[in-house]
Design an enzyme around this catalytic site. Structure first.
Site, mmCIF file in Angstrom:
data_model
loop_
_atom_site.group_PDB
_atom_site.id
_atom_site.type_symbol
_atom_site.label_atom_id
_atom_site.label_comp_id
_atom_site.label_asym_id
_atom_site.label_seq_id
_atom_site.Cartn_x
_atom_site.Cartn_y
_atom_site.Cartn_z
ATOM 1 N N GLY A 39 0.813 -1.210 0.000
ATOM 2 C CA GLY A 39 0.000 0.000 0.000
ATOM 3 C C GLY A 39 0.844 1.256 0.000
ATOM 4 O O GLY A 39 0.359 2.341 -0.317
ATOM 5 N N VAL A 83 3.288 4.520 0.986
ATOM 6 C CA VAL A 83 3.042 5.706 1.803
ATOM 7 C C VAL A 83 1.578 6.107 1.741
ATOM 8 O O VAL A 83 0.977 6.506 2.742
ATOM 9 C CB VAL A 83 3.944 6.871 1.341
ATOM 10 C CG1 VAL A 83 3.527 8.178 2.001
ATOM 11 C CG2 VAL A 83 5.406 6.565 1.656
ATOM 12 N N LYS A 114 -7.094 11.378 5.034
ATOM 13 C CA LYS A 114 -8.517 11.495 4.718
ATOM 14 C C LYS A 114 -9.405 10.979 5.842
ATOM 15 O O LYS A 114 -10.562 11.388 5.964
ATOM 16 C CB LYS A 114 -8.833 10.763 3.405
ATOM 17 C CG LYS A 114 -8.067 11.307 2.201
ATOM 18 C CD LYS A 114 -8.149 12.825 2.112
ATOM 19 C CE LYS A 114 -7.271 13.388 1.009
ATOM 20 N NZ LYS A 114 -5.830 13.418 1.339
ATOM 21 N N HIS A 132 -33.554 14.306 -8.488
ATOM 22 C CA HIS A 132 -34.129 15.360 -7.655
ATOM 23 C C HIS A 132 -34.705 14.742 -6.383
ATOM 24 O O HIS A 132 -35.426 13.751 -6.442
ATOM 25 C CB HIS A 132 -35.245 16.090 -8.401
ATOM 26 C CG HIS A 132 -35.965 17.082 -7.538
ATOM 27 N ND1 HIS A 132 -35.433 18.319 -7.234
ATOM 28 C CD2 HIS A 132 -37.156 17.008 -6.883
ATOM 29 C CE1 HIS A 132 -36.275 18.973 -6.454
ATOM 30 N NE2 HIS A 132 -37.328 18.191 -6.222
ATOM 31 N N ARG A 178 9.023 16.980 -2.140
ATOM 32 C CA ARG A 178 9.067 15.541 -2.358
ATOM 33 C C ARG A 178 10.138 15.212 -3.389
ATOM 34 O O ARG A 178 10.212 15.810 -4.462
ATOM 35 C CB ARG A 178 7.708 15.015 -2.813
ATOM 36 C CG ARG A 178 6.580 15.261 -1.819
ATOM 37 C CD ARG A 178 5.440 14.282 -2.012
ATOM 38 N NE ARG A 178 5.795 12.924 -1.623
ATOM 39 C CZ ARG A 178 5.676 12.433 -0.393
ATOM 40 N NH1 ARG A 178 5.228 13.202 0.580
ATOM 41 N NH2 ARG A 178 6.005 11.188 -0.137
#
Length: 481
Positions: free
Chosen positions: A44, A46, A56, A447, A275
């Protein structure tokens, strides 16, 4: 160290198990390729373990905390000041472990060989993998470098203390800072400022020189308004002088645009950092691979480098250092290796910030469209006039659509407000298809729903938005020449 006496042969090696690497591995397996995935840390990369997902989770929690007042209006009893940061950290660890286990299971189910270790190139067709006292040698037909990048402190911060935090450190902090100073205006800085303010920290944002937020001018203006509303102090057009860290806090000194010295004090300082691609440990530069002046690997449209057997994706290549770029490039690289036609076009890569509310920018801004010489038609619809935004208590923000008035082809879509992240994929698709205004007005929109605001922004280009009052003196649809 035990060195393997016999070099082992592999078809396709992928170095790096981040989102680009493992997506390439799974897609390669789907295409019938024999895949070996090598990762020196956790699968996975960083993104999953320290970056995208952890950050997040924090921004998600912060957004939920801002909803407490509305939930109380709905009759749902939640104490407003009750917040356990340690529980959030526990939840974060649980989600990361769950997602990591899911990726590992997918790799196993796709019969991907997974090797843990640190890679060094021994030749243009051979690598060594070190894992503790074990050192194995592998010869390969093709290899994909997907080793990502590392955040380092900017040059002005030569010494780093415990109170100066890079992204992976901020979103792993064990308590909410008393006063967080956020340096910069990129999406990570905006997310840090927005989320930690919602979690109870005092936040100051410092932006040097003439920089601004990375969106359309209208979105930037709305972000500034919302930051002010939430008591996030933004200091702009500053010239850095010095930073001093003590055991009690951080002091930053700047020169303002009026040539006045200004000091900002806080408990912690956050910097997005610079970075740099993770290439030096690989030793690949010894074999003459073509690099840019900034040290990134040069690739063609198939992600192939100047060394035919070697491909590269993600942060080690030029362009935005984003997971979506790495994932797209990874899929393209294995498709090319499998003999398929492929293409990577980053023209309409969305700029996204998980602020409160989130912000998205796709395509040309109003200013850049004018600079290109287009006859610009722009329309903006406030979410405060949208039924679903009103009933859900999320009325802040708007949707803005920009088109070429001559051709009616959509040139840019910008949004700040609830649902922006989810709608961004549709925005990208419409620009990729060179959609015209009529293409956006023709479909049916649910809607009530936030997406109706998108329709009204398009209809507003010709003054036909239903839920926007007619503008007599200044038309809602503006044409710039």
């Amino acid at each position: 160290m035990v060195v393997g006496e016999i070099s082992q042969e592999r078809n396709l090696l992928i170095i790096g198990g981040g989102p680009g690497g493992y997506s390439a591995a799974i897609r390669g397996a789907q295409l019938g390729l024999s895949i070996t995935l090598i990762e020196q840390a956790d699968i996975g990369g960083v993104c999953l373990n320290e970056g995208c997902i952890p950050s997040k989770i924090v921004t998600h929690a912060a957004a939920k905390r801002t909803e407490i007042t509305h939930l109380q209006e709905l009759g749902i009893g939640i104490p407003e000041n009750q917040f356990d940061f340690k529980k959030l950290l526990s939840y974060k660890d649980r989600v990361i472990n769950q997602l990591r286990s899911g990726v590992e299971s997918l790799c196993k189910e796709n019969k991907i060989e997974m090797i843990r270790g640190k890679v060094t190139f021994l030749a243009t067709d051979k690598i060594g993998v070190e894992n503790g006292h074990q050192f194995d040698i592998y010869e390969f037909q093709q290899v994909i470098i997907a080793t990502g990048s590392t955040a380092v402190m900017p040059p002005f911060l030569i010494e780093k203390g415990e109170r100066i935090l890079l992204p992976h450190e901020l979103f792993a902090i064990e308590e909410v800072p008393d006063h967080l100073i956020v340096r910069g205006s990129d999406y990570i800085a905006l997310e840090a400022a927005s989320s930690f303010a919602a979690l109870g920290a005092k936040v100051s944002v410092v932006i040097e020189n003439k920089a601004d937020f990375p969106f359309d001018e209208s979105v930037n203006k709305e972000l500034s308004r919302l930051f002010k509303k939430r008591k996030i102090k933004v200091h702009k057009e500053l010239q850095f002088i010095s930073t001093n860290e003590t055991k009690d806090g951080i002091t930053m000194t700047f020169l303002t645009d009026k040539n006045v010295e200004e000091t900002i004090c806080g408990s912690h300082l956050f910097v997005s950092g610079t970075r740099i691609p993770n290439l030096e440990p690989l030793g690949i530069s010894r074999f003459g691979i073509d690099l840019t002046d900034e040290g990134f690997i040069k690739v063609d449209g198939n992600m192939q480098t100047s060394l035919p057997a070697i491909y590269a994706i993600g942060d080690v290549t030029e362009g935005p250092m984003l997971a979506i770029k790495a994932i797209k490039q990874g899929k393209a690289a294995v498709a090319s290796i499998a003999g398929q036609q492929t293409e990577v076009d980053l023209t309409f890569m969305p700029v996204v910030a998980h602020t409160i509310p989130p912000a998205v920018s796709v395509g040309l801004t109003e200013q850049s469209a004018r600079e290109y010489g287009l006859v610009v038609r722009a329309s903006q619809f406030a979410l405060g006039s949208n039924g679903y935004a009103t009933l859900s208590g999320k009325k802040d923000g708007f949707i803005k659509v920009i088109s070429d008035a001559t051709t009616e082809i959509i040139q840019g879509i910008h949004m700040i407000g609830e649902g922006a992240i989810e709608l961004s994929g549709s925005f990208v698709q419409l620009l990729e298809m060179a959609a015209r205004e009529e293409d956006l007005k023709f479909p049916l929109y649910a809607h009530p729903g936030i997406s109706e605001g998108f329709l009204e922004a398009v209809e507003g280009m010709v003054g036909q938005a239903i839920h926007a009052a007619p503008v007599k003196e200044k038309r809602q649809s503006i044409i710039f020449k």
